[in-house]
Design a protein around this motif. Structure first.
Motif: not given
Length: 244
Positions: A47-60, A38-39
């Motif tokens: 500058q480097l989006d490490c979570l771009r491919s992840n599908r968790m609804p809460w990303r920060l 979830y989180k």
């Protein structure tokens, strides 16, 4: 750590930095895409989006570097215990004054079976040799934590490495033309010197020690022969009494 990450982010705009950023972005995309929960939080380096491919609804994105959504230090996170499913650490250990404290804090806030995605510079590589020159600037003055040492730290915290890779086998030269000509190093290095890439990538899971089931200690009881005769007589007498 704010200034150091801002300087490192600026270095990522150089030819050698872009090579690192593109290589790591591809790894994070592969590693994060199938991690569920979830989180998810990325510490530093927005500058480097490490979570771009992840599908968790809460990303920060959190940290001290410019551009982060939540200002905090990596060794003092504003999250409850066992509240996060995924944490990405792009070179955070390289530029933290206390990388072990960062790992302890990540262990605190991760849920059981939560994941850590870590990238760092490999001191046992051509890139590690480059940092031995005097008067080095960013990023060569970072910690460059060796992978075996890092795995020892993780084991102390019940954090288990489940996958590791190496990237960036090309020589650390700030010339776009030379970097392009040395592309074959990436293919050859992965086969001939798999642990010699300039960057290592690590996927880590938080394990929870299972309970030890205490089984009952059964023992054989020997019945006294005389006692058995007495019990049988009592059973027969009770049967006669019911028939009266």
């Amino acid at each position: 750590m704010n200034a150091e990450f801002d300087h490192f982010a600026a270095w990522l705009a150089t030819p050698l930095g872009r090579y690192v950023a593109l290589s790591e972005a591809a790894w994070f995309e592969r590693a994060a895409v199938d991690l569920f929960g979830y989180k998810a939080v990325q510490l530093e380096l927005p500058q480097l989006d490490c979570l771009r491919s992840n599908r968790m609804p809460w990303r920060l994105q959190a940290g001290e570097a410019a551009g982060t959504q939540l200002k905090c230090t990596a060794h003092e996170l504003p999250f409850d215990e066992q509240s996060l499913d995924l944490i990405a650490l792009p070179h955070v250990l390289d530029f933290s004054p206390d990388p072990h404290a960062v790992l302890r804090e990540c262990q605190r806030v991760l849920r059981p079976e939560g994941r850590l995605l870590i990238t760092g510079f490999n001191p046992w590589s051509l890139w590690g040799l480059r940092r031995l020159k005097p008067n080095q600037d960013m990023p060569w003055k970072g910690n460059f934590v060796a992978l075996p040492k890092l795995k020892d730290w993780l084991a102390e915290l019940d954090l288990q490495s489940v996958n590791d890779e190496h990237l960036c086998y090309r020589p650390p030269i700030q010339r776009a033309g030379w970097l392009e000509k040395s592309r074959f190093f990436d293919q050859a290095g992965d086969r001939l010197w798999p642990a010699g890439g300039g960057v290592y990538c690590l996927e880590v899971v938080k394990r929870v020690r299972g309970m030890h089931v205490i089984e009952p200690q059964w023992r054989t009881v020997t019945v006294n022969q005389n006692a058995a005769v007495v019990v049988e007589k009592m059973r027969q007498q009770a049967s006669k009494d019911r028939c009266k």
